[in-house]
Design a protein around this motif. Structure first.
Motif, PDB file in Angstrom:
ATOM      1  N   LEU A  69       0.857  -1.188   0.000  1.00 30.15           N
ATOM      2  CA  LEU A  69       0.000   0.000   0.000  1.00 30.15           C
ATOM      3  C   LEU A  69       0.887   1.228   0.000  1.00 30.15           C
ATOM      4  O   LEU A  69       1.763   1.374   0.858  1.00 30.15           O
ATOM      5  N   ASN A  71       0.816   5.650  -0.791  1.00 27.65           N
ATOM      6  CA  ASN A  71       0.034   6.867  -1.008  1.00 27.65           C
ATOM      7  C   ASN A  71       0.890   7.935  -1.680  1.00 27.65           C
ATOM      8  O   ASN A  71       2.112   7.973  -1.515  1.00 27.65           O
ATOM      9  N   VAL A  87      -4.470   7.322  -2.577  1.00 33.39           N
ATOM     10  CA  VAL A  87      -3.936   5.969  -2.741  1.00 33.39           C
ATOM     11  C   VAL A  87      -3.304   5.848  -4.124  1.00 33.39           C
ATOM     12  O   VAL A  87      -3.928   6.169  -5.136  1.00 33.39           O
ATOM     13  N   ASP A  90      -2.410  -0.359  -4.242  1.00 32.99           N
ATOM     14  CA  ASP A  90      -2.943  -1.193  -3.158  1.00 32.99           C
ATOM     15  C   ASP A  90      -3.084  -2.600  -3.702  1.00 32.99           C
ATOM     16  O   ASP A  90      -4.094  -2.945  -4.311  1.00 32.99           O
TER      17      ASP A  90
END
Length: 219
Positions: A69, A71, A87, A90
């Motif tokens: 994950l 960002n 995001v 993911d």
């Protein structure tokens, strides 16, 4: 406002702590149907579509679901923390180490088809042989993971089913031959979006033990 009852407010419920008392992994080529309804209307676990093969025994590490994950942050001169974050990636992966030398375990490790031309024959019916191709194919799979737990109060089964409708091998462990341990073929598969289902992973929880949590119906 009324005084709080911390015990009631916390809603601590031991009965909702789940374990995979038993679990199984199944794999199929993408020619097999995706899993869309692993339970019937009454919460009874259903058989898988044709083409799914069991991976069999794995090491005690079981299945590890993980991923990556990340960002993308926007930083501003007037703030010490990001003023916007979105995001970027993911991803979902599953890793396990099979202990059996069966068709599914070997095919997933060696990137062989599970059915049709090039698939390994049934155990004992013919010689198993495979060769590494000059150009490795990009071979997607359908994966199903099923865990069984029990309702602490009723003893009825609770099932957790997770489906990767489109998964690709992204890692494999060393295959070691030794007198003191089984020959194992650990793999990691990453889930990718399936165009028809519109998701890379779907999870269901049901079973008679899960339905036991439903509040009683009052007449």
């Amino acid at each position: 406002m009324p005084a709080a009852d911390f015990t009631a407010m916390a809603e601590l419920r031991q009965s909702l702590i789940r374990k995979a008392l038993r679990y199984a992994i199944f794999a199929a080529d993408t020619t097999a149907s995706a899993v869309t309804a692993p339970f019937d209307a009454g919460g009874v676990l259903q058989t898988l579509p044709a083409g799914y093969l069991p991976v069999g025994y794995t090491t005690t590490d079981g299945v590890t679901f993980s991923g990556d994950l990340s960002n993308s942050d926007v930083e501003s001169g007037q703030s010490s923390s990001p003023t916007r974050s979105d995001v970027e990636t993911d991803t979902a992966t599953a890793a396990w180490v099979p202990q059996e030398t069966n068709a599914a375990a070997v095919a997933l490790y060696e990137n062989l088809p599970l059915s049709g031309a090039g698939a390994l024959p049934d155990l004992g019916t013919a010689t198993w042989t495979w060769s590494r191709p000059k150009t490795p194919p990009t071979r997607y799979r359908r994966l199903v993971f099923i865990a069984e737990d029990l309702n602490k109060e009723t003893g009825n089964a609770i099932y957790i089913v997770r489906h990767f409708p489109s998964a690709l091998r992204t890692g494999r462990e060393d295959e070691q031959w030794t007198r003191t341990a089984e020959i194992s073929r650990g793999v990691t598969y990453q889930a990718y979006i399936d165009d028809d289902l519109g998701t890379d992973s779907q999870t269901w929880i049901d079973g008679p033990g899960w339905r036991d949590f439903a509040p009683p119906v009052t007449p």
